[in-house]
Design an enzyme around this catalytic site. Structure first.
Site, mmCIF file in Angstrom:
data_model
loop_
_atom_site.group_PDB
_atom_site.id
_atom_site.type_symbol
_atom_site.label_atom_id
_atom_site.label_comp_id
_atom_site.label_asym_id
_atom_site.label_seq_id
_atom_site.Cartn_x
_atom_site.Cartn_y
_atom_site.Cartn_z
ATOM 1 N N ARG A 29 96.113 56.577 -21.660
ATOM 2 C CA ARG A 29 97.106 57.610 -21.389
ATOM 3 C C ARG A 29 98.322 57.375 -22.274
ATOM 4 N NH1 ARG A 29 93.563 60.105 -19.868
ATOM 5 N NH2 ARG A 29 93.023 60.830 -17.772
ATOM 6 N N ARG B 270 85.679 49.832 -16.944
ATOM 7 C CA ARG B 270 84.387 50.125 -17.540
ATOM 8 C C ARG B 270 84.489 50.437 -19.040
ATOM 9 N NH1 ARG B 270 79.962 51.684 -14.278
ATOM 10 N NH2 ARG B 270 81.392 52.059 -12.547
ATOM 11 N N ASP C 98 94.333 58.057 -29.442
ATOM 12 C CA ASP C 98 93.669 59.293 -29.028
ATOM 13 C C ASP C 98 94.576 60.074 -28.077
ATOM 14 O OD1 ASP C 98 91.519 61.131 -28.933
ATOM 15 O OD2 ASP C 98 90.869 60.303 -27.009
ATOM 16 N N HIS D 26 93.104 63.748 -28.352
ATOM 17 C CA HIS D 26 92.475 63.436 -27.064
ATOM 18 C C HIS D 26 91.014 63.920 -27.016
ATOM 19 C CE1 HIS D 26 93.630 62.517 -22.624
ATOM 20 N NE2 HIS D 26 92.399 62.134 -22.891
ATOM 21 N N ILE D 27 90.217 63.386 -27.927
ATOM 22 C CA ILE D 27 88.806 63.787 -28.000
ATOM 23 C C ILE D 27 87.871 62.679 -27.511
ATOM 24 C CG2 ILE D 27 89.130 65.495 -29.840
ATOM 25 C CD1 ILE D 27 88.136 63.363 -31.848
ATOM 26 N N VAL E 178 87.451 63.298 -15.114
ATOM 27 C CA VAL E 178 87.489 61.906 -14.682
ATOM 28 C C VAL E 178 88.704 61.679 -13.803
ATOM 29 C CG1 VAL E 178 87.715 59.532 -15.461
ATOM 30 C CG2 VAL E 178 86.390 61.173 -16.785
#
Lengths: 340, 340
Positions: free
Chosen positions: B256, B164, B280, B305-306, B82
């Site tokens: 982030r 989004r 996350d 970070h999943i 992304v």
């Protein structure tokens, strides 16, 4: 007119809002077990004598012995609980004592937890948290299938039991993009009796009764146990059930532990017959020692029966049981009364 | 007509569906780093020579050095990601090389995780699982406020960033009974530019731009970090922010790590300025040793970070990056192309 006083016994510290409701009634003599620990049985038997009402918890057995100790003037038992397994209904009925309980106010809290457990089971939440806690994150190099799990979008969600909590869970799952709901009640293949949120009248996704547990087990990507415990639902989810489930499916139990055969669940997880599980309840709870086999399954999340554990819900349960107690004393309608 | 072959370099094992897409094109010579581990830089620099296309991962730096090693025939870089922080856009632009990426297919997976983290933070999921794992369940006698947390019903949900993923999260939260949404973008007080799900046109709950971060921090029961990282968002959530938050509020970060000041978060949890957190992502990930102070906070859930780690999403990302690569080679429209 002479002022008459009614004695009421309360078996625990209450939440402020509920305590104030009782204390606002000057006609009450409140005798209370002022602790966060369960009420001592001998204290209760001694103090209940002459009481017109009892406000009690799941941990307090309400049986012939207690009612006899109270005496004939006892009018009402108000239980701070959804279930009433701890109350001998027959014993109340033959004495014309009314029974209040708090069945509806925890629906939202439990449905919220049910969604949380589905996602934790699919997304390997417990396993992932465990790896981070062990300091293993830095040794998990990214690759396209690292820590992946199934996604809820497109899922068929199967409900064992389709009461208020199950329907509230379904309502929450719609915007996650599920594709279909199946449900099994005691009347297999028949439409559900109650439509609590208009999900059956105007379904957002196809919502149908399953013809059998086999159909529900084999077609669902998510299975949610939301039925009550009875001889016919004990171990309803057993080795045969797991054998029919999809390899990528998850099981969630937010109802009663014994509906799921724990040994069979451990084996299904070990043999990778299913992808994961999320449990708020389990057989033999709370006696789950640290070396229990279920705790060795990284794909199983186990919570200590906190379904209704929100501040809002517990305040609602406390005030509702206080209102039921007052209504019973005054001969008025309760918020929720058990038909004996 | 002579058959011409294009060389493409792929820096990782791909998921079957994507691999098949590439292999179905007979005109391609596929040179691939066949491993789940990150591609070796010297292997890449050597093998990229003469390639017309590169399909690479977040872990592969795409810079002048790489483009020069490839040569003038290079037409397209397709990134399986992304973000495109690993790609030097200027270097591509001056060579007229097209850049594909996969920005949209992970929205659902991340929004799902975001709901999971909200609930885990409110319902003390990590703390509760920890107690069970230690065998403490049997020594937690039930009382009305045992393990309670705030309930999402009635909550004001504040979004830092309202793209989004944030909007997909809001869509999921509506049937949980939230009462209001606030959002803060780079244009404080201004309506959001994009309305991805019609939530602004026909809001189910009042949905308004916050005038300032102070307003968002002080009025929200749930704060969700969903903005991108930039000099203006780095440590946007800091000690001042936590000081404004409600004591029963929770913080979720699915964007982030550096948007949240970790030291300030640890302090806010310790001082009980907020109720809990669900992360996350975190500063300095993945270098989080087992003795990191955040891991000592029972009310903080930390995942590795999943966000996009679902089978569906990773298949979509893989096939989309393969399609972008093919489109770049053929001079066709990509699924998603970065305007350079």
């Amino acid at each position: 007119m002479p002022h008459t006083t009614s004695k009421v016994v309360v078996t625990r510290n209450l939440i402020d809002e509920a305590q104030q409701l009782l204390e606002a009634d000057n006609s009450l003599e409140i005798v209370q077990w002022k602790s966060d620990q369960p009420c001592d049985r001998s204290w209760l038997l001694e103090n209940v004598k002459g009481a017109s009402g009892i406000l009690l918890m799941l941990s307090d057995k309400c049986d012939d012995e207690l009612l006899q100790a109270a005496g004939e003037q006892l009018k009402v038992v108000a239980s701070f609980s959804v279930g009433t397994d701890h109350v001998d209904r027959e014993a109340l009925k033959k004495r014309n004592i009314r029974l209040g309980y708090t069945p509806t106010c925890l629906t939202d809290a439990v449905a919220d937890l049910s969604v949380m457990l589905i996602l934790m089971a699919q997304r390997r939440g417990g396993e992932a948290m465990g790896k981070v806690a062990m300091g293993e994150w830095s040794s998990m190099p990214w690759h396209p299938l690292l820590m992946v799990g199934p996604q809820i979008r497109g899922a068929t969600v199967g409900f064992l039991g389709f009461g208020r909590i199950a329907q509230a869970t379904l309502k929450r799952l719609i915007p996650f993009g599920i594709s279909r709901a199946l449900y099994l009640t005691s009347r297999a293949g028949q439409p559900a009796k109650d439509d609590h949120y208009g999900l059956l009248k105007e379904p957002s996704v196809p919502t149908e009764p399953a013809k059998s547990w086999e159909e529900l087990a084999s077609e669902s990507d998510v299975v949610i146990v939301g039925c009550s415990l009875s001889p016919s639902t004990k171990h309803l989810v057993n080795a045969d059930f797991f054998a029919k489930m999809k390899k990528l499916a998850v099981l969630v139990n937010i109802a009663r532990g014994p509906v799921v055969d724990t040994n069979a669940l451990v084996e299904a997880l070990e043999k990778e017959e299913i992808f994961g599980a999320g449990l708020d309840v389990i057989e033999n709870e709370p006696n789950i020692p640290a070396d229990h086999p279920i705790l060795k399954q990284p794909r199983c999340v186990l919570l200590p029966h906190i379904g209704s554990a929100t501040i809002d819900t517990r305040v609602d349960m406390a005030t509702e049981s206080a209102r039921n107690l007052l209504a019973g004393l005054r001969g008025e309608a309760m918020v929720n009364e058990v038909e004996l």
